[in-house]
Design an enzyme around this catalytic site. Structure first.
Site, mmCIF file in Angstrom:
data_model
loop_
_atom_site.group_PDB
_atom_site.id
_atom_site.type_symbol
_atom_site.label_atom_id
_atom_site.label_comp_id
_atom_site.label_asym_id
_atom_site.label_seq_id
_atom_site.Cartn_x
_atom_site.Cartn_y
_atom_site.Cartn_z
ATOM 1 N N GLU A 47 -5.528 -8.594 0.870
ATOM 2 C CA GLU A 47 -6.212 -8.242 2.121
ATOM 3 C C GLU A 47 -7.671 -7.946 1.852
ATOM 4 O O GLU A 47 -8.017 -7.282 0.880
ATOM 5 C CB GLU A 47 -5.613 -6.971 2.775
ATOM 6 C CG GLU A 47 -4.288 -7.165 3.437
ATOM 7 C CD GLU A 47 -3.766 -5.892 4.095
ATOM 8 O OE1 GLU A 47 -4.583 -5.045 4.513
ATOM 9 O OE2 GLU A 47 -2.536 -5.752 4.168
ATOM 10 N N GLU B 169 0.805 -1.226 0.000
ATOM 11 C CA GLU B 169 0.000 0.000 0.000
ATOM 12 C C GLU B 169 0.835 1.272 0.000
ATOM 13 O O GLU B 169 0.954 1.961 1.034
ATOM 14 C CB GLU B 169 -0.944 0.013 1.199
ATOM 15 C CG GLU B 169 -1.901 -1.152 1.219
ATOM 16 C CD GLU B 169 -2.981 -0.995 2.272
ATOM 17 O OE1 GLU B 169 -2.874 -0.105 3.129
ATOM 18 O OE2 GLU B 169 -3.949 -1.753 2.219
#
Ligand code: PNW
Length: 451
Positions: A357, A170
Site C-alpha cells: 500500500e 497491519e
C-alpha cells in the site's frame, strides 16, 4: 535537445491496485454474512465520522465485474484484495457459509476473465463480532484457533487459483489502535499488557496463515505478512544519522518484525515492553518464526531521526507547517519509501519486498465535466515512486507496488469523507470517475517507468 533518460523499474516489476473487503464490498448482511467488529463500531454513536456504515460502501459485491473491467482498462495486471472472514464463517468459527465461499469463486472467475492476478489478504480488520463477544477477540488465543480453521478453509478452497497470500494487514492497526485507547474497532482501552497480548494473538495467526499455505497452497504458492512498520528516516544521509535511524527502526518494530524474523521475543522486544510483555508458550514461536517468501510493507509516511549525544537516536516532531495530506497522520515523507525497504533488507535480511500500500487521503472535490483534478495525490505518489526507484537502484529487493486505493471507499473512522482512491466514487450514484492520478498511474504501469 536534451533527451530524458527513462526512469525504468526492473523487468517483471509487479504493478497493481490494493483494496480490502470491508471497505468496498458493502452487502454487509447479505447471503449470510455475519457481523464484524467494524459493523458494530459503525453503529456505535460517535465512533465513525458522520455515522457512516459499511453496509453499502462501493457496492463492489454486485459491481465487481465492472470494477475489474475498469481496473484492467487502466492497465493493472495485479490486484490485492482481502476476503471477509465473517462472510465465510459468520460467527468466526463453527459452520462455514457456502454462499460466502461462492461469492469469492465468482470474484476470482471475473478477475481471471479480466487478466488480474489476485494477491489475497486473509484478514484486513473485519473480525467476526462473535469472536469479540465470546472470547474477547484479539485478547484471547481462541481467536487464533478460529483463524487457523479459517485459513485452512480458504487456502484449501482457493489454493488452485490464488498463489499469492498475505496473512494479515497491519497488526498495529487492529491491535494497539483497537484495544489501546485509539480510534479503530473494537474501540477499547485496555492495559499495556493486554495490548501486547493482542499482538501475540496476531503473531500466532500470522504463523497459522503461513502454515496453511505450506500445507494446502499447492505448487507455486507464496506467503508473507503485510506490516505497516514505523519508518525512521535519517535527517541527513550521513553515517551518524543513518545509524541512529537504524537503531530507532529496530526499537520501534520490535513487537512485530523482530519476533517474525528472529523467531523469539529478543532483547529489542524486552526493552520495548518492559514488564508488560505478552504471555506465550514456547512452541508458539515454531509458528511465528516460520519462514515466509516476501514481506509486504504499507508505507505512507515516516519520521525523521537524527543522531543525538553519543549517537543516541532522536526522533523529531513535525512542525505545524509541515506538508500533510488531509489525513492528519499522513506527513509527506517520500524518503520513507527509500528507507523502509532498505531497513528491513539490512536488518532482517528480507529478500523480497512488496509495497502492498501507498497512496494519499484527501477530501477531494467531486468531478467537474467528468474530470477530477487531484494533482496533490498524483504528485505525492510520484515523489514516493522516485524514492522507491532509488532504493531499488541501490540494490534493495523491492518486487512490486500496489497503489492504495483503486477507488474511494470506507476509510474506517473517517467514513466516506476521506478519499484514498485514484478512481472517484460517487457514493449516491455509484458512478466511478478516474481522477488525474489514475490516468497518470496508467502511464507509469504501461511504461514500467516513472513518467
Ligand atoms: C491503511 N497510520 O491504514 C489500511 O491498510 C487501509 O485499510 C487504509 O484505508 C489505508 O491505510 C489508509 O488509511 C493505515 O496512522 C491507517 O499511520 C493509519 C496509519 C497507517 C495506515
Amino acid at each position: 535537445m536534451i533527451k530524458s533518460r527513462p526512469q525504468t523499474f526492473p523487468k517483471n516489476f509487479v504493478w497493481g491496485f490494493a483494496a480490502a473487503a470491508p471497505q468496498i464490498e458493502g452487502a454487509a448482511f447479505t447471503d449470510g454474512k455475519g457481523e464484524s467488529i467494524w459493523d458494530r463500531m459503525a453503529r456505535t454513536p460517535g465512533k465513525v465520522h458522520n455515522g457512516d456504515t459499511l453496509d453499502v460502501a462501493c457496492e463492489h459485491y454486485t459491481r465487481y465485474a465492472e470494477d475489474f473491467k475498469l481496473m484492467r482498462s487502466l492497465g493493472a495486471k495485479h490486484y490485492r484484495l482481502s476476503l471477509a472472514w465473517p462472510r465465510i464463517y459468520p460467527n468466526g468459527d463453527g459452520a462455514v457459509n457456502q454462499k460466502g465461499l461462492d461469492f469469492y469463486h465468482r470474484l476470482f472467475d471475473s478477475m481471471d476473465k479480466h487478466g488480474l492476478t489476485p494477491w489475497v489478504t486473509m484478514f484486513h480488520w473485519d473480525l467476526p463480532q462473535s469472536l469479540e463477544t465470546r472470547f474477547g477477540g484479539w485478547r484471547d488465543r481462541r481467536t487464533a484457533d478460529a483463524f487457523a480453521t479459517y485459513a485452512d478453509t480458504i487456502v484449501k478452497t482457493y489454493g488452485d487459483r490464488v498463489k499469492n497470500w498475505i496473512t494479515l494487514n497491519e497488526i498495529l492497526c487492529f491491535t494497539r489502535l483497537g484495544y489501546g485507547g485509539h480510534d479503530k474497532a473494537p474501540g477499547l482501552s485496555c492495559s499495556e499488557q493486554v495490548v501486547n497480548q493482542t499482538y501475540h494473538t496476531a503473531l500466532l495467526c500470522h504463523g497459522h496463515g503461513v502454515r496453511a499455505v505450506r500445507e494446502y497452497g499447492g505448487k507455486g504458492a507464496r506467503v508473507g505478512l503485510t506490516d505497516n512498520c514505523s519508518v525512521s528516516v535519517p535527517l541527513s544521509e550521513t553515517a551518524a544519522d543513518i545509524a541512529a535511524a537504524r537503531a530507532q527502526f529496530i526499537h520501534d518494530n520490535a513487537r512485530v518484525l523482530d519476533p517474525i524474523y528472529t523467531g523469539s521475543y529478543g532483547a529489542a522486544y524486552r526493552k520495548l515492553v518492559g514488564k508488560h510483555a505478552a504471555k506465550f508458550e514456547k512452541r508458539d514461536f515454531d509458528l511465528i518464526g516460520l519462514p515466509t517468501d516476501f514481506l509486504g510493507l504499507n508505507i505512507y509516511t515516516g519520521t525523521f531521526v537524527r543522531a543525538g549525544k553519543g549517537g543516541k537516536p532522536e526522533q523529531l516532531s513535525f512542525p505545524a507547517a509541515y506538508p500533510t495530506a488531509d489525513a492528519p497522520w499522513l506527513k509527506h515523507v517520500p524518503q520513507s519509501l527509500y528507507w523502509g525497504p532498505r531497513h528491513v533488507a539490512e536488518i532482517y535480511g528480507v529478500k523480497a519486498i512488496h509495497i502492498t500500500e501507498n497512496g494519499a487521503g484527501y477530501n477531494d472535490a467531486s468531478p467537474v465535466k467528468g474530470e477530477v483534478n487531484d494533482l496533490h495525490r498524483l504528485n505525492l505518489v510520484r515523489g514516493n515512486l522516485g524514492e522507491l526507484r532509488r532504493t531499488i537502484n541501490d540494490g534493495v529487493p523491492v518486487k512490486g507496488f500496489f497503489l492504495w486505493s483503486f477507488m474511494d471507499n470506507f476509510e474506517w473512522q473517517d467514513g466516506y469523507e476521506r478519499r484514498f482512491g485514484v478512481v472517484y466514487c460517487d457514493f449516491k450514484t455509484q458512478k466511478r470517475t478516474p481522477k488525474f492520478s489514475a490516468k497518470w498511474y496508467q502511464e507509469v504501469m504501461k511504461a514500467n517507468a516513472l513518467v
